[in-house]
Write a protein that holds these residues in place. Structure first.
Motif, mmCIF file in Angstrom:
data_model
loop_
_atom_site.group_PDB
_atom_site.id
_atom_site.type_symbol
_atom_site.label_atom_id
_atom_site.label_comp_id
_atom_site.label_asym_id
_atom_site.label_seq_id
_atom_site.Cartn_x
_atom_site.Cartn_y
_atom_site.Cartn_z
ATOM 1 N N MET A 1 -50.585 -57.844 -78.529
ATOM 2 C CA MET A 1 -51.350 -58.916 -78.622
ATOM 3 C C MET A 1 -52.374 -59.037 -79.579
ATOM 4 N N ARG A 2 -51.883 -59.860 -80.764
ATOM 5 C CA ARG A 2 -53.420 -60.832 -81.153
ATOM 6 C C ARG A 2 -53.477 -61.606 -81.781
ATOM 7 N N VAL A 3 -54.184 -62.903 -81.288
ATOM 8 C CA VAL A 3 -54.771 -64.412 -82.063
ATOM 9 C C VAL A 3 -55.540 -63.682 -83.033
ATOM 10 N N LEU A 4 -55.574 -64.840 -83.499
ATOM 11 C CA LEU A 4 -56.100 -65.184 -85.187
ATOM 12 C C LEU A 4 -56.159 -66.580 -84.656
ATOM 13 N N VAL A 5 -57.951 -67.203 -84.729
ATOM 14 C CA VAL A 5 -57.899 -68.598 -84.086
ATOM 15 C C VAL A 5 -59.023 -69.197 -84.835
ATOM 16 N N GLN A 6 -58.936 -70.731 -85.806
ATOM 17 C CA GLN A 6 -59.279 -70.968 -86.180
ATOM 18 C C GLN A 6 -59.741 -72.160 -85.732
ATOM 19 N N ARG A 7 -61.130 -72.070 -85.491
ATOM 20 C CA ARG A 7 -61.576 -73.983 -85.294
ATOM 21 C C ARG A 7 -61.480 -74.857 -86.470
ATOM 22 N N VAL A 8 -60.475 -75.986 -86.430
ATOM 23 C CA VAL A 8 -59.872 -76.642 -87.418
ATOM 24 C C VAL A 8 -60.186 -78.123 -87.032
ATOM 25 N N SER A 9 -60.390 -78.965 -88.029
ATOM 26 C CA SER A 9 -60.766 -80.408 -87.818
ATOM 27 C C SER A 9 -59.430 -80.833 -87.480
ATOM 28 N N SER A 10 -58.181 -80.933 -88.379
ATOM 29 C CA SER A 10 -56.824 -80.891 -88.113
ATOM 30 C C SER A 10 -55.961 -79.657 -88.761
ATOM 31 N N ALA A 11 -55.046 -79.911 -87.841
ATOM 32 C CA ALA A 11 -53.558 -78.516 -88.684
ATOM 33 C C ALA A 11 -52.571 -79.590 -88.630
ATOM 34 N N SER A 12 -51.461 -79.114 -89.638
ATOM 35 C CA SER A 12 -49.736 -79.025 -88.560
ATOM 36 C C SER A 12 -49.186 -78.153 -89.188
ATOM 37 N N VAL A 13 -48.324 -78.125 -88.564
ATOM 38 C CA VAL A 13 -46.899 -77.395 -89.114
ATOM 39 C C VAL A 13 -45.805 -77.850 -88.884
ATOM 40 N N ASP B 1 -48.744 -60.582 -68.812
ATOM 41 C CA ASP B 1 -50.019 -60.203 -68.471
ATOM 42 C C ASP B 1 -50.907 -60.605 -69.396
ATOM 43 N N THR B 2 -50.653 -59.658 -71.014
ATOM 44 C CA THR B 2 -51.802 -59.877 -72.135
ATOM 45 C C THR B 2 -51.711 -61.515 -72.416
ATOM 46 N N ALA B 3 -50.181 -62.302 -72.411
ATOM 47 C CA ALA B 3 -50.429 -63.370 -72.989
ATOM 48 C C ALA B 3 -51.250 -64.180 -71.899
ATOM 49 N N ARG B 4 -50.917 -63.963 -70.760
ATOM 50 C CA ARG B 4 -51.752 -65.246 -70.705
ATOM 51 C C ARG B 4 -53.664 -64.343 -70.360
ATOM 52 N N ARG B 5 -53.777 -63.753 -69.802
ATOM 53 C CA ARG B 5 -55.394 -63.085 -70.262
ATOM 54 C C ARG B 5 -55.530 -63.903 -71.931
ATOM 55 N N LEU B 6 -54.601 -63.111 -72.922
ATOM 56 C CA LEU B 6 -55.209 -63.606 -74.352
ATOM 57 C C LEU B 6 -55.769 -65.684 -74.244
ATOM 58 N N ALA B 7 -54.383 -65.776 -73.565
ATOM 59 C CA ALA B 7 -54.401 -67.872 -73.275
ATOM 60 C C ALA B 7 -56.243 -67.914 -72.932
ATOM 61 N N ASP B 8 -56.256 -67.491 -71.403
ATOM 62 C CA ASP B 8 -57.712 -67.516 -71.610
ATOM 63 C C ASP B 8 -58.934 -66.877 -72.075
ATOM 64 N N LYS B 9 -58.333 -66.155 -72.557
ATOM 65 C CA LYS B 9 -59.785 -65.842 -72.856
ATOM 66 C C LYS B 9 -59.928 -66.775 -74.260
#
Length: 143
Positions: A1-13, A43-51
Motif C-alpha cells: 500500500m502506498r499513500v501519496l500525501v499532500q499538505r493542502v489549504s483546500s482540496a475537492s473531488v 492491518d496494512t491499511a490501519r497501520r498506514l492510517a495511523d502513520k
C-alpha cells in the motif's frame, strides 16, 4: 500500500461535475491518494492510517492528530504504475478493484476511528481533483 500525501489549504473531488468530497483548512489539511497492491490487508491499511494521522508535516511540525486536520482520501491505482519498459505503464502491481476498494475504505475508516474528519472520492469513478498544495509539501508513505 502506498499513500501519496499532500499538505493542502483546500482540496475537492468531483464526479460528473458534482463535488463528492471537499476540505478547507488554511494549510492544516491533508490530501491522501491511496494505492493498493497485491498482498495488502486490513492491518496494512490501519497501520498506514495511523502513520498518516501522526505524521508531522503540518505547520510547526504538527500532525493531523494534534490539530484535528481534515483529510481527503482518494483511491489512486496509478501509484503502482510500472514505467520501466516502453512507453505504456503497466498496472500489474495494482490490486484489482475487488481487493483495493475495501482496503481504501478500511484506511478511511481507521482515520475516522482516530477522530479524523474524513472526506472521500468515489472508488473506481473518473474523478476531477482540485487542490491547493501548501508548501508545497508532498510525501510518499509506505510500510
Amino acid at each position: 500500500m502506498r499513500v501519496l500525501v499532500q499538505r493542502v489549504s483546500s482540496a475537492s473531488v468531483a464526479v460528473d461535475g458534482n463535488v463528492v468530497g471537499a476540505i478547507r483548512s488554511d494549510g492544516q489539511g491533508l490530501l491522501a491518494f491511496v494505492g493498493v497492491t497485491h498482498g495488502d490487508d486490513r492491518d496494512t491499511a490501519r497501520r498506514l492510517a495511523d502513520k498518516l494521522w501522526n505524521l508531522r508535516i503540518l505547520a510547526d511540525e504538527k500532525s493531523a492528530a494534534e490539530v484535528n486536520a481534515p483529510i481527503l482520501v482518494i483511491s489512486q491505482f496509478t501509484l503502482y504504475a510500472d514505467t520501466a519498459k516502453g512507453r505504456r505503464p503497466s498496472w500489474n502491481a495494482a490490486a484489482p478493484g475487488s481487493v483495493a476498494q475495501p482496503l481504501v475504505a478500511e484506511f478511511a475508516e481507521a482515520l475516522r476511528g482516530f477522530g479524523a474528519h474524513v472526506e472521500t472520492g468515489l472508488f473506481g469513478a473518473h474523478m476531477q481533483v482540485e487542490l491547493i498544495n501548501d508548501g508545497p509539501v508532498t510525501v510518499m508513505l509506505q510500510l
